[in-house]
Design a protein around this motif. Structure first.
Motif, short mmCIF file in Angstrom:
data_model
loop_
_atom_site.label_atom_id
_atom_site.label_comp_id
_atom_site.label_asym_id
_atom_site.label_seq_id
_atom_site.Cartn_x
_atom_site.Cartn_y
_atom_site.Cartn_z
N MET A 1 0.86 -1.20 0.00
CA MET A 1 0.00 0.00 0.00
C MET A 1 0.89 1.24 0.00
N ILE A 2 0.64 2.13 -0.96
CA ILE A 2 1.48 3.32 -1.14
C ILE A 2 0.62 4.54 -1.52
N PRO A 3 1.13 5.74 -1.33
CA PRO A 3 0.41 6.91 -1.84
C PRO A 3 0.34 6.84 -3.37
N LYS A 4 -0.73 7.41 -3.92
CA LYS A 4 -0.95 7.38 -5.37
C LYS A 4 0.24 7.88 -6.17
N ASP A 5 0.90 8.91 -5.64
CA ASP A 5 2.00 9.52 -6.40
C ASP A 5 3.37 8.92 -6.05
N SER A 6 3.38 7.77 -5.40
CA SER A 6 4.65 7.17 -4.97
C SER A 6 5.46 6.66 -6.16
N PRO A 7 6.80 6.77 -6.08
CA PRO A 7 7.65 6.21 -7.14
C PRO A 7 7.76 4.68 -7.05
N ILE A 8 7.26 4.11 -5.97
CA ILE A 8 7.36 2.64 -5.79
C ILE A 8 6.46 1.93 -6.78
N LYS A 9 7.09 1.02 -7.55
CA LYS A 9 6.31 0.30 -8.57
C LYS A 9 6.32 -1.21 -8.35
N SER A 10 7.22 -1.67 -7.46
CA SER A 10 7.34 -3.11 -7.23
C SER A 10 7.98 -3.35 -5.86
N ALA A 11 8.05 -4.60 -5.46
CA ALA A 11 8.66 -4.95 -4.17
C ALA A 11 10.14 -4.54 -4.16
N GLU A 12 10.79 -4.68 -5.30
CA GLU A 12 12.19 -4.30 -5.45
C GLU A 12 12.43 -2.84 -5.05
N ASP A 13 11.48 -1.99 -5.40
CA ASP A 13 11.60 -0.55 -5.10
C ASP A 13 11.51 -0.24 -3.61
N LEU A 14 11.11 -1.24 -2.79
CA LEU A 14 10.99 -0.99 -1.35
C LEU A 14 12.36 -0.94 -0.69
N LYS A 15 13.39 -1.42 -1.42
CA LYS A 15 14.69 -1.67 -0.80
C LYS A 15 15.33 -0.48 -0.09
N ASP A 16 15.16 0.72 -0.62
CA ASP A 16 15.74 1.86 0.11
C ASP A 16 14.65 2.75 0.72
N LYS A 17 13.50 2.14 0.97
CA LYS A 17 12.37 2.90 1.52
C LYS A 17 12.04 2.47 2.94
N VAL A 18 11.25 3.32 3.62
CA VAL A 18 10.79 2.98 4.97
C VAL A 18 9.46 2.24 4.84
N VAL A 19 9.41 1.04 5.40
CA VAL A 19 8.21 0.21 5.24
C VAL A 19 7.62 -0.11 6.62
N ALA A 20 6.32 0.14 6.77
CA ALA A 20 5.63 -0.15 8.03
C ALA A 20 4.90 -1.49 7.92
N VAL A 21 5.04 -2.29 8.96
CA VAL A 21 4.38 -3.60 8.99
C VAL A 21 3.84 -3.86 10.40
N GLN A 22 2.95 -4.85 10.49
CA GLN A 22 2.55 -5.31 11.82
C GLN A 22 3.58 -6.32 12.30
N ASN A 23 4.05 -6.10 13.53
CA ASN A 23 5.07 -6.97 14.11
C ASN A 23 4.61 -8.43 14.18
N GLY A 24 5.49 -9.33 13.80
CA GLY A 24 5.18 -10.75 13.95
C GLY A 24 4.26 -11.32 12.90
N THR A 25 4.13 -10.62 11.78
CA THR A 25 3.26 -11.12 10.71
C THR A 25 4.10 -11.62 9.53
N THR A 26 3.41 -12.27 8.61
CA THR A 26 4.08 -12.71 7.38
C THR A 26 4.46 -11.49 6.54
N GLY A 27 3.77 -10.37 6.76
CA GLY A 27 4.14 -9.12 6.08
C GLY A 27 5.53 -8.68 6.52
N GLN A 28 5.77 -8.74 7.82
CA GLN A 28 7.10 -8.40 8.34
C GLN A 28 8.15 -9.33 7.72
N GLU A 29 7.85 -10.62 7.72
CA GLU A 29 8.79 -11.60 7.17
C GLU A 29 9.11 -11.31 5.70
N ALA A 30 8.06 -11.00 4.95
CA ALA A 30 8.25 -10.74 3.52
C ALA A 30 9.13 -9.52 3.29
#
Ligand code: ARG
Length: 271
Positions: A129-158
């Motif tokens: 989930m990203i803002p509409k105008d975000s430059p993020i286009k794929s999971a790869e683009d998350l690499k130098d970004k700040v990502v929020a997740v719920q602790n202890g979830t498969t989202g965190q693991e991913a």
């Protein structure tokens, strides 16, 4: 003296009732509820994951809640669902202080070492989930970004698999709503969580201008009801879940929440 005896007796009766009430709600494999012999199960959840489980005017509601009540009923039980939070629900199941947990919980090998799971009842995958105008286009683009997740979830693991487990750019929250708030406040560039949850959020809050994108690096996941190891409920619930998928009741509950019919092919293939 007589008076005193009577009082003592009344007090004893009162105490007896108190303790009886106390045990009627305890969990475990024995004891029954107060409704004609039907045992009331204590089911725990993290009610901050709409539309699966959330709080509405003090009530815990959602797809999972309607689902688990129907399953429990089919298996001959009453179900009392209690919001305890995500980390605590694992502690409760491990310590056998609750009979089962329903909370959009993904069945995976690591969890299977400590807990038992029902047959799968829902297909899911992590998305971004990203803002509409975000430059993020794929999971790869998350690499130098700040990502929020719920602790202890498969989202965190991913996200850890992408950015590295020790990466300080991964912000972990006790529930998913807090992760979304962090994104809203600009403290994170993205949230990674189960598709249905973030898709519903984005759809219900169009003015906030978020979008959800998918990436094939995120695997298919299946939700299961979680039990303490060796719980006899597993077999009973498996049977009940399959029955509800056969008799149309699962489809009815699914339709109530998602307004479409479920596609059960993949779920059934996993059972
Ligand atoms: N499916 C994910 C997992 O099992 C996230 C579940 C979070 N559920 C919740 N009620 N907050 O790790």
């Amino acid at each position: 003296m007589k008076k005193f005896k009577l009082l003592a007796m009344a007090a004893a009766v009162f105490l007896f009732f108190l303790s009886a009430c106390g045990t009627s709600e305890t969990s475990g494999d024995s004891g029954s509820g107060g409704d004609g012999g039907k045992k009331t199960l204590r089911i725990v959840t993290d009610a901050a994951y709409a539309p699966f489980e959330y709080q509405d005017k003090g009530d815990v509601v959602g797809f999972d809640i309607d689902f688990i009540k129907a399953v429990a009923k089919e298996a001959g039980y009453e179900a009392k669902v209690e919001h305890v939070g995500w980390d605590p629900l694992f502690v409760e199941i491990k310590g056998k202080t609750a009979d089962a947990a329903v909370s959009a919980i993904t069945i995976n090998d690591e969890r299977k070492q400590t807990y038992d799971f029902s047959v799968p009842y829902f297909l899911s995958t992590n998305k971004i989930m990203i803002p509409k105008d975000s430059p993020i286009k794929s999971a790869e683009d998350l690499k130098d970004k700040v990502v929020a997740v719920q602790n202890g979830t498969t989202g965190q693991e991913a996200v850890e698999a992408l950015l590295g487990a020790e990466n300080k750019n991964i912000k972990k929250f006790k529930d998913n709503n807090l992760a979304i708030m962090e994104l809203k406040g600009g403290g994170a560039d993205a949230v990674v969580a189960d598709n249905t949850v973030i898709e519903e959020y984005v759809k219900n809050n169009p003015k906030e201008n978020f979008v959800v994108i998918e990436d094939p690096v995120f695997e298919k996941e299946f939700y299961g009801v979680m039990f303490p190891k060796a719980s006899k409920l597993k077999a009973e619930f498996d049977k009940a879940i399959k029955a509800l998928m056969e008799n149309g009741e699962y489809a009815k509950i699914y339709n109530d929440w998602f307004k479409v019919d479920p596609d059960l092919t993949e779920i059934k293939a996993q059972q």
